[in-house]
Design a protein around this motif. Structure first.
Motif, short mmCIF file in Angstrom:
data_model
loop_
_atom_site.label_atom_id
_atom_site.label_comp_id
_atom_site.label_asym_id
_atom_site.label_seq_id
_atom_site.Cartn_x
_atom_site.Cartn_y
_atom_site.Cartn_z
N SER A 226 0.88 -1.16 0.00
CA SER A 226 0.00 0.00 0.00
C SER A 226 0.92 1.22 0.00
O SER A 226 2.14 1.09 0.04
CB SER A 226 -0.90 0.00 1.24
N ASP A 227 0.34 2.41 -0.04
CA ASP A 227 1.12 3.62 0.22
C ASP A 227 1.29 3.66 1.73
O ASP A 227 0.43 4.16 2.47
CB ASP A 227 0.37 4.85 -0.30
N ARG A 228 2.38 3.11 2.22
CA ARG A 228 2.53 2.89 3.65
C ARG A 228 2.61 4.19 4.44
O ARG A 228 2.21 4.23 5.60
CB ARG A 228 3.73 2.00 3.94
N ILE A 229 3.12 5.23 3.83
CA ILE A 229 3.19 6.51 4.55
C ILE A 229 1.78 7.05 4.76
O ILE A 229 1.38 7.41 5.87
CB ILE A 229 4.07 7.51 3.79
N ALA A 230 1.00 7.11 3.66
CA ALA A 230 -0.36 7.65 3.77
C ALA A 230 -1.23 6.77 4.65
O ALA A 230 -2.02 7.27 5.48
CB ALA A 230 -0.97 7.78 2.38
N ALA A 231 -1.12 5.44 4.50
CA ALA A 231 -1.96 4.54 5.28
C ALA A 231 -1.63 4.61 6.77
O ALA A 231 -2.53 4.62 7.62
CB ALA A 231 -1.80 3.10 4.77
N MET A 232 -0.35 4.67 7.10
CA MET A 232 0.03 4.77 8.51
C MET A 232 -0.40 6.11 9.10
O MET A 232 -0.88 6.18 10.24
CB MET A 232 1.54 4.58 8.67
N ALA A 233 -0.23 7.19 8.32
CA ALA A 233 -0.63 8.51 8.81
C ALA A 233 -2.12 8.55 9.11
O ALA A 233 -2.56 9.08 10.14
CB ALA A 233 -0.28 9.58 7.78
N GLU A 234 -2.91 7.94 8.24
CA GLU A 234 -4.37 7.90 8.45
C GLU A 234 -4.70 7.16 9.74
O GLU A 234 -5.52 7.62 10.55
CB GLU A 234 -5.03 7.22 7.25
N GLY A 235 -4.07 6.01 9.95
CA GLY A 235 -4.33 5.24 11.16
C GLY A 235 -3.85 5.93 12.41
O GLY A 235 -4.52 5.90 13.45
N LEU A 236 -2.67 6.56 12.34
CA LEU A 236 -2.15 7.28 13.51
C LEU A 236 -3.08 8.41 13.91
O LEU A 236 -3.36 8.62 15.10
CB LEU A 236 -0.75 7.82 13.20
N GLU A 237 -3.58 9.16 12.92
CA GLU A 237 -4.49 10.26 13.23
C GLU A 237 -5.79 9.74 13.84
O GLU A 237 -6.36 10.35 14.75
CB GLU A 237 -4.76 11.06 11.96
N THR A 238 -6.26 8.58 13.35
CA THR A 238 -7.46 7.97 13.94
C THR A 238 -7.24 7.66 15.42
O THR A 238 -8.17 7.79 16.23
CB THR A 238 -7.82 6.67 13.18
N LEU A 239 -6.02 7.29 15.76
CA LEU A 239 -5.70 6.91 17.14
C LEU A 239 -5.14 8.07 17.95
O LEU A 239 -4.54 7.85 19.01
CB LEU A 239 -4.73 5.73 17.14
N GLY A 240 -5.29 9.30 17.41
CA GLY A 240 -4.97 10.47 18.21
C GLY A 240 -3.56 11.00 18.10
O GLY A 240 -3.14 11.81 18.93
#
Length: 758
Positions: free
Chosen positions: A660-674
């Motif tokens: 996946s686009d690991r940077i974008a996907a991780m950023a999205e998940g991190l923001e979801t978790l605060g």
């Protein structure tokens, strides 16, 4: 389908056998037609169908029920189809049926149906004629064996002739979809050829085997003591002999061709048994077993490893501490290469610690498809009977790489040098990933390789050297970015190339290929960042011990570092210096990491890694360490979130073209978790929320999308150690690509991961 909006006004089923009666019942139950009529010479079936409300009217002749029909489905033996067409033509000529009436069938051969239509209608075959074949049935036949769900989750092959209208094709397809079937389209000619092999030949063999054994003098003992395999295979010999008599004759040409091919294969097997060629017999049986499983995975998009579904989620309850000593599965990169080089070597290669994950199994299957005899895997043990540098055989089907970019890119180099043509395919995710990075330099070597679309993705089509007429040529190639996959692809192609192939890498990248080539006796010249091989050599079989995968160990290293009062030891992990970027980065962040029991296993350095709870500090990640930790950054982002202060990553564009686009996907998940973070063109900035004196919660709870990327899924699972509430991770089934048993191992040291199957 609502009764106020049925697909048809009046459907006429001709033939109330199993398929016809089941279709009538399914149409009735799903309210797909205002009226249902049937034609059958068996009066009791018509009488029962009317009495039970399956049909509204019925008759022995079409003319009595034809009026108002807008769809006719022919469900009679294929030899009787032409007579039905005569009745349909007469009904059209007398005005009982409109010329626009749709016509379909359920016969097992399609060219016979079309030829029957031509015999009746000449060149004016109705545009509404769309033959179809439901791949469904049961051992019992007749009206009373009907099942309304007979077609649910079964395939229906729609085989329109050139005369069929788009409207007719669409309506017939909608009918089958509405009764629960999966519809696919195929030419009539191809249908008959395929079904001759997959349906007609097995039925013919089953009838023949039962007949052969019935003629034995001791047939009572044969049948009395028949094992389950005999009963399973010969079950289809209980089918209607009249129907199969008609099918065998109707599809004569394709069936005879399939029989001839079967006879050739049987003759080859007989010869192997007579000559007691143990390796060849084992290879034939192993390839057959693996192919049976492999095709099932391809067709249903299910994984190789044990699972009940292709869709899963993690539901993780927060926990705080991890401890213990654990063994991590084998290194994926080394597992891939051990299969490749072992297959190309002369002699027998034995592998211990092979990673039985999806990606490595895709590589193993590809070489089986190319004629290599491979035993296992069995608890990490694999035995490969190498075929030598020129012993690969063309696969009869495209080579399916699943989700494995390593398999596709490295195999491209090997296959570009072979005499035969090849096609490489993958799943949806792999088919989005860039392949021109290997295709372009391979073309510079003289390869003929075609990628797909403007983005240069899979499938890849590779033309064999026999057609090109010349071998590959060695080149000197400067890689724009450090990539072990590109480097390995070109070095492997260089084994067959004329002259020397040299790869210049801008930074250090994994050197497993160079190390393993040397282990197999192939000279590799390494001068700084210049790596060279000269074509024309050979590989000699050797034994390979695969160390534990440091990329997989990284998840547990971070787990112990961020959790409270924790200590975790990871046994005999590979610490190849081109892979230890994750250790160096964590140490720079302040992680308490110790290495012990260092040794060499199969040419690779290994050590026990012990990690203790640490107070991490955000850092600017050194550019020199980026290529040495490219696969570990998702879990390093979790560590950065738990650190004090800011962590900055640059020079990591490669992360955008992984599973996946690991940077974008991780950023999205991190923001979801605060977590506050900022994505940059080639990296990310993460604002850590850690404290110098506390291991309190850093992440909130929430639902995170992994985008079916195994490393993202596992990274957010580790985040639960510092979460305040439950974390749900969607799309975790791909974890098996690199780390089978991850959730169970994580739970054994203190996490609380529940797997939910969709």
């Amino acid at each position: 389908m609502s009764s106020s909006n049925p697909l048809f006004n009046k459907v006429i089923i001709i033939g109330l056998g199993l398929i016809g009666a089941s279709l009538a019942q399914a149409i009735k139950n799903n309210e797909l037609s205002t009226k249902i009529a049937a034609v059958d010479r068996h009066k009791p079936s018509i009488k029962a169908a009317i009495a039970e409300g399956v049909i509204d009217q019925g008759s022995e002749v079409l003319s009595e029920v034809a009026s108002g029909g807008d769809l006719i489905v022919i469900a009679v033996p294929v030899k009787a189809v032409q007579g039905v067409f005569v009745d349909i033509q007469q009904a059209i000529q007398t005005g009982q049926l409109a010329a626009s009436c749709l016509i379909s069938d359920v016969c097992s051969t399609k060219m016979t149906v079309i030829e029957a239509a031509k015999a009746v209608f000449g060149d004016n075959i109705p545009a509404g004629l769309v033959p179809a074949h439901p791949i469904a049935g049961a051992e019992n036949s007749g009206y009373y064996a009907r099942r309304a769900d007979l077609f649910v989750n079964h395939n229906v092959i729609v085989c329109p002739p050139s005369s069929a209208s788009c409207h007719a094709i669409e309506r017939i397809s909608r009918l089958w979809q509405a009764v629960g079937a999966a519809v696919m389209t195929m030419s009539p000619e191809h249908h008959d050829k395929v079904l001759a092999h997959t349906s007609h030949l097995p039925h013919l063999l089953a009838f023949n085997l039962v007949g052969q054994l019935a003629d034995h003098d001791d047939n009572m003992d044969i049948f009395r003591y028949a094992a389950g395999g005999f009963r399973d295979f010969t079950r289809i010999a209980a089918s209607d002999p009249v129907m199969w008599h008609d099918i065998f004759l109707a599809n004569q040409s394709a069936i005879v061709s399939a029989l001839d091919e079967f006879s050739d294969y049987l003759g080859q097997l007989r010869k192997l048994i007579v000559t007691e060629d143990s390796v060849a017999i084992l290879g034939l049986l192993g390839r057959a077993q693996a192919a049976r499983r492999h095709f099932g995975h391809m067709l249903t998009s299910t994984p190789y490893t044990a699972t009940e579904t292709a869709a899963a989620s993690y539901i993780i309850t927060p926990s705080r501490c991890v401890s213990g000593t654990i063994a991590i599965p084998g290194d994926k990169s080394i597992s891939h290469r051990s299969i490749m080089l072992g297959s190309l070597a002369t002699g027998t290669t034995r592998i211990k610690g092979f990673l039985e994950g999806e990606d490595a199994l895709a590589t193993l299957q590809a070489f089986r498809d190319m004629g290599v005899t491979i035993e296992g895997p069995d608890n990490g043990n694999v035995t490969i009977h190498g075929v030598g540098m020129h012993g690969l055989k063309p696969s009869k089907t495209p080579l399916y790489m699943g989700n494995s970019g390593t398999s596709m890119r490295l195999l491209s180099g090997i296959l570009a040098a072979q005499d035969f043509d090849s096609v490489l395919t993958g799943d949806v995710s792999l088919s989005r990933r860039p392949m021109e990075r290997v295709a372009a330099p391979l073309r510079d070597m003289g390869a003929q390789i075609q990628s797909t679309g403007q983005r240069g993705t899979a499938p890849l089509s590779i033309t064999g050297r026999a057609k090109v007429g010349r071998p590959l040529q060695g080149i000197e190639y400067s890689m724009p970015v450090a990539s072990a996959q590109v480097k390995s692809c070109l070095l492997l192609a260089g084994l067959w190339a004329k002259g020397t192939t040299t790869v210049l890498q801008p930074d250090v990248s994994r050197d497993h290929t160079e190390r393993m080539l040397s282990a197999f006796g192939y000279p590799v010249k390494v001068e700084g960042q210049h790596i060279s091989v000269t074509g024309g050599g050979s590989l000699s079989a050797c034994d390979i011990a695969v160390p534990a995968d440091i990329s997989s160990a990284a998840f547990f290293m971070v787990a112990a570092a961020i959790a409270k009062d924790s200590e975790l030891t990871l046994s005999q992990v590979g610490i190849n210096p081109t892979r230890t970027g994750v250790i160096e980065i964590l140490r720079q962040m302040g992680a308490d990491i110790a290495l012990s029991n260092q040794s060499q296993v199969g040419g690779e350095p290994v050590a026990d890694i012990t990690v203790r709870s640490s107070n991490l500090q955000g850092i600017n990640i050194p550019a020199s360490l980026v290529p040495l930790a490219i696969d570990e950054f998702p879990i390093l982002f979790i560590a950065a979130s738990c650190a004090r202060g800011k962590t900055v990553l640059t020079g990591a564009k490669e992360l955008r073209v992984k599973e996946s686009d690991r940077i974008a996907a991780m950023a999205e998940g991190l923001e979801t978790l605060g977590i506050d973070c900022c994505v940059t063109e080639d990296g990310i900035i993460i604002e850590g929320r850690g404290s110098k004196h506390s291991h309190d919660a850093i992440f909130t709870g929430g639902s995170v999308a992994s985008y079916h990327d195994h490393r993202i899924a596992m990274s957010f699972a580790i985040a639960s150690l510092r979460a305040s509430d439950t974390i749900i991770i969607e799309g975790t089934e791909t974890v098996n690509t690199s780390f089978p048993g991850f959730a169970e191992l994580a739970n054994s040291i203190g996490l609380s991961i529940a797997t939910k199957l969709a």
